[in-house]
Design an enzyme around this catalytic site. Structure first.
Site, short mmCIF file in Angstrom:
data_model
loop_
_atom_site.label_atom_id
_atom_site.label_comp_id
_atom_site.label_asym_id
_atom_site.label_seq_id
_atom_site.Cartn_x
_atom_site.Cartn_y
_atom_site.Cartn_z
CB CYS A 169 -0.97 -0.05 1.18
SG CYS A 169 -2.44 0.96 0.99
CG HIS A 170 -0.57 4.98 1.33
ND1 HIS A 170 -1.77 4.29 1.29
CD2 HIS A 170 -0.80 6.16 0.72
CE1 HIS A 170 -2.68 5.03 0.69
NE2 HIS A 170 -2.13 6.17 0.34
CB ALA A 171 4.72 0.38 2.96
CB ALA A 172 5.67 2.39 -2.23
CD1 TRP A 173 4.87 8.30 -0.76
CD2 TRP A 173 3.49 8.28 0.98
NE1 TRP A 173 3.79 9.06 -1.09
CE2 TRP A 173 2.92 9.07 -0.04
CE3 TRP A 173 2.81 8.12 2.18
CZ2 TRP A 173 1.70 9.71 0.11
CZ3 TRP A 173 1.58 8.75 2.32
CH2 TRP A 173 1.03 9.54 1.31
#
Length: 180
Positions: free
Chosen positions: A106-110
């Site tokens: 999910c947003h962990a790629a940030w």
């Protein structure tokens, strides 16, 4: 085999923590909750507070050398806080430098973008991160799960909670590969 789950003190999407956690346990791994602060972390079900979880090690004491693999659960606030913490960014970078597998959903790629480890890699994430990933040199694709072996380590990424089954399968397959 110890597996680090890195999260901020608040904002992790609960299902993106607990589902892969259970998959790691079922595969014979030992998941450990690593955070920027000791104590407990507050998880969320989207925008609503959910359960709290005890931290096993904070970043002042956790060493990447002690873990075989890193998992980065999502939630919007969680990776946003992690990417602002130099210790968290360095922790992620250390796994890449050591050639150890990393899994992010999910947003962990940030956090991966902030750690400057997506250049030349193919990955997926929550769709709103595609421009950030592309600007960091990554190749963003819209797939349930992507296993990228470009470089010395494996990067496993997934888009969202509905993709957890595919994410967990890729994660446990990588655990079995690491055990060999």
């Amino acid at each position: 085999m110890r597996i680090a789950f890195l999260v901020a003190p608040e904002g992790v999407e609960q299902i993106e923590l607990t589902d892969p956690w259970q998959a790691v346990r079922d595969a014979g791994g030992t998941p450990e909750l690593v955070s920027t602060k000791p104590g407990r972390v507050q998880a969320f079900n989207h925008l609503d507070k959910a359960d709290t979880f005890a931290v096993d090690a904070d970043l002042d004491h956790a060493r990447p050398d002690d873990y075989a693999l890193l998992v980065l659960p999502g939630g919007v606030a969680n990776p946003d806080a992690l990417r602002l913490d130099e210790r968290a960014v360095a922790f992620v970078q250390a796994f890449f430098t050591a050639g150890k597998p990393v899994a992010a959903i999910c947003h962990a790629a940030w956090t991966l973008v902030e750690a400057d480890v997506v250049d030349g890699r193919t990955l997926t994430s929550w769709p709103s991160l595609r421009t950030d990933i592309r600007n960091a040199g990554g190749n963003w694709v819209d797939e349930q799960v992507v296993v990228c072996r470009n470089g010395p380590n494996t990067l496993i990424t997934s888009r969202k909670p509905k993709d957890l089954k595919a994410f967990d399968t890729a994660l446990t397959e990588e655990l079995q590969r690491v055990k060999r």
